[in-house]
Design a protein around this motif. Structure first.
Motif, PDB file in Angstrom:
ATOM      1  N   TYR A 274     -49.195  12.284  -7.292  1.00 15.71           N
ATOM      2  CA  TYR A 274     -50.511  12.408  -6.668  1.00 15.71           C
ATOM      3  C   TYR A 274     -51.589  11.924  -7.631  1.00 15.71           C
ATOM      4  O   TYR A 274     -51.333  11.750  -8.835  1.00 15.71           O
ATOM      5  CB  TYR A 274     -50.772  13.859  -6.223  1.00 15.71           C
TER       6      TYR A 274
ATOM      7  N   ARG B  36     -56.693  12.784 -10.770  1.00 16.63           N
ATOM      8  CA  ARG B  36     -57.760  13.770 -10.805  1.00 16.63           C
ATOM      9  C   ARG B  36     -57.285  15.148 -10.351  1.00 16.63           C
ATOM     10  O   ARG B  36     -58.000  16.148 -10.540  1.00 16.63           O
ATOM     11  CB  ARG B  36     -58.942  13.329  -9.949  1.00 16.63           C
ATOM     12  N   TYR B  37     -56.080  15.229  -9.793  1.00 16.53           N
ATOM     13  CA  TYR B  37     -55.536  16.518  -9.390  1.00 16.53           C
ATOM     14  C   TYR B  37     -54.441  17.019 -10.331  1.00 16.53           C
ATOM     15  O   TYR B  37     -53.836  18.066 -10.061  1.00 16.53           O
ATOM     16  CB  TYR B  37     -54.983  16.433  -7.967  1.00 16.53           C
ATOM     17  N   HIS B  38     -54.183  16.311 -11.410  1.00 15.21           N
ATOM     18  CA  HIS B  38     -53.098  16.719 -12.296  1.00 15.21           C
ATOM     19  C   HIS B  38     -53.336  18.074 -12.955  1.00 15.21           C
ATOM     20  O   HIS B  38     -52.384  18.740 -13.382  1.00 15.21           O
ATOM     21  CB  HIS B  38     -52.864  15.657 -13.371  1.00 15.21           C
TER      22      HIS B  38
ATOM     23  N   ILE C 253     -53.853  20.688 -11.591  1.00 23.59           N
ATOM     24  CA  ILE C 253     -53.208  21.746 -10.834  1.00 23.59           C
ATOM     25  C   ILE C 253     -51.913  22.174 -11.508  1.00 23.59           C
ATOM     26  O   ILE C 253     -51.483  23.332 -11.396  1.00 23.59           O
ATOM     27  CB  ILE C 253     -52.965  21.306  -9.371  1.00 23.59           C
TER      28      ILE C 253
ATOM     29  N   ILE D 150     -58.600  23.747  -7.003  1.00 27.96           N
ATOM     30  CA  ILE D 150     -58.053  22.392  -6.860  1.00 27.96           C
ATOM     31  C   ILE D 150     -57.224  22.230  -5.585  1.00 27.96           C
ATOM     32  O   ILE D 150     -57.289  21.194  -4.909  1.00 27.96           O
ATOM     33  CB  ILE D 150     -57.189  22.021  -8.084  1.00 27.96           C
ATOM     34  N   TRP D 151     -56.438  23.244  -5.239  1.00 24.57           N
ATOM     35  CA  TRP D 151     -55.458  23.110  -4.162  1.00 24.57           C
ATOM     36  C   TRP D 151     -56.040  22.626  -2.842  1.00 24.57           C
ATOM     37  O   TRP D 151     -55.496  21.687  -2.238  1.00 24.57           O
ATOM     38  CB  TRP D 151     -54.708  24.425  -3.987  1.00 24.57           C
TER      39      TRP D 151
ATOM     40  N   ARG E 280     -58.545  20.817  -2.215  1.00 21.88           N
ATOM     41  CA  ARG E 280     -58.992  19.424  -2.344  1.00 21.88           C
ATOM     42  C   ARG E 280     -57.799  18.477  -2.405  1.00 21.88           C
ATOM     43  O   ARG E 280     -57.845  17.375  -1.858  1.00 21.88           O
ATOM     44  CB  ARG E 280     -59.891  19.284  -3.567  1.00 21.88           C
ATOM     45  N   LEU E 281     -56.736  18.913  -3.078  1.00 22.22           N
ATOM     46  CA  LEU E 281     -55.510  18.112  -3.078  1.00 22.22           C
ATOM     47  C   LEU E 281     -54.954  18.006  -1.669  1.00 22.22           C
ATOM     48  O   LEU E 281     -54.564  16.918  -1.223  1.00 22.22           O
ATOM     49  CB  LEU E 281     -54.475  18.751  -4.008  1.00 22.22           C
TER      50      LEU E 281
ATOM     51  N   SER F 247     -57.079  15.627   0.428  1.00 17.31           N
ATOM     52  CA  SER F 247     -56.940  14.223   0.029  1.00 17.31           C
ATOM     53  C   SER F 247     -55.574  13.645   0.362  1.00 17.31           C
ATOM     54  O   SER F 247     -55.475  12.481   0.748  1.00 17.31           O
ATOM     55  CB  SER F 247     -57.179  14.094  -1.477  1.00 17.31           C
TER      56      SER F 247
ATOM     57  N   TYR G 105     -61.692  15.758   2.700  1.00 15.37           N
ATOM     58  CA  TYR G 105     -61.717  15.321   1.305  1.00 15.37           C
ATOM     59  C   TYR G 105     -63.123  15.355   0.736  1.00 15.37           C
ATOM     60  O   TYR G 105     -64.070  14.843   1.330  1.00 15.37           O
ATOM     61  CB  TYR G 105     -61.135  13.906   1.202  1.00 15.37           C
TER      62      TYR G 105
ATOM     63  N   LEU H  11     -62.583  16.724 -12.774  1.00 16.02           N
ATOM     64  CA  LEU H  11     -61.176  16.943 -13.091  1.00 16.02           C
ATOM     65  C   LEU H  11     -60.653  15.958 -14.114  1.00 16.02           C
ATOM     66  O   LEU H  11     -59.457  15.783 -14.259  1.00 16.02           O
ATOM     67  CB  LEU H  11     -60.335  16.864 -11.810  1.00 16.02           C
TER      68      LEU H  11
END
Length: 228
Positions: free
Chosen positions: A163, A166-168, A170, A199-200, A202-203, A206, A215, A223
């Motif tokens: 993914y 920017r979501y890493h 999480i 974060i969740w 938004r992940l 997206s 999103y 992030l």
């Protein structure tokens, strides 16, 4: 961030010193191995929470065999998109197949009797997720469809979660939970849960197919994290 950077960042933010610092994503022992394992487990946990992640989507294509109605699922298969199956979709005489996700319904209404080779009009998803074309093909067709692949674990230093970067974080959030539980340190558990809850959604918005309207791209800049 890649797998090693995530492990080093988790170690840093949990305040693990000395031998707990991973120098590679493989071959670690003791506390450093636990950090690597937490990163691996956290990433697989994220990937397993939804079936229809955009980053797990793949296209399927197979040429049919005359008289053979059976089609095997791909090796990396996890879930079909039942609304995606076509014969010869690039041709003017393409056919969208009627799909039976309830094998028992097809078995009751359509399976019995002699089958002659004709252009298939129906497709059955068996309980083991292999496919049956009904009718057996009378010529070679291009069968296409969409599916979602199985989650893939981080394995070496340069591997990255599938993914967007920017979501890493999480993974760091879930890793803090694992660390806090292991060390009986509730402050890390709560810190991890708080960041996860931020974060969740938004992940999901997206990367879950059909959720893009949710999103919030204004969140992305918050992030970006550098590894010391």
């Amino acid at each position: 961030m890649n797998a090693l950077e995530l492990a080093q960042l988790l170690r840093q933010e949990c305040g693990i010193a000395g031998a707990g610092t991973p120098t590679a994503f493989t071959g670690q022992t003791g506390e450093a191995k636990r950090v690597v394992d937490w990163v691996t487990q956290a990433d697989l946990f994220v990937q397993s929470l939804e079936v229809n992640w955009k980053f797990l989507w793949k296209e399927f294509q197979q040429s049919t065999i005359v008289g053979d109605p059976d089609i095997s699922k791909p090796n990396d298969f996890d879930e079909w998109d039942p609304d995606s199956f076509y014969l010869d979709y690039t041709a003017d005489d393409w056919v969208k197949l009627k799909v039976f996700t309830d094998y028992r319904e097809w078995r009751t209404k359509w399976r019995q009797g002699t089958k002659t080779n004709e252009q298939p009009t129906r497709l059955v998803i068996r309980p083991d997720d292999d496919l049956i074309l009904d009718w057996p093909p009378d010529k070679v067709y291009s069968l296409t469809g969409d599916y979602y692949r199985k989650p893939v674990a981080l394995a070496v230093d340069a591997d990255e979660p599938p993914y967007p970067s920017r979501y890493h974080r999480i993974i760091i959030a879930k890793g803090k939970e694992y660390y806090g539980i292991h060390e009986d340190a509730p402050e890390y558990v709560q810190e991890g849960i708080k960041e996860w809850n931020d974060i969740w959604p938004r992940l999901q918005a997206s990367q879950v197919i059909g959720q893009q309207a949710r999103y919030n791209d204004e969140y992305a800049d918050n992030l970006v994290v550098e590894v010391e």
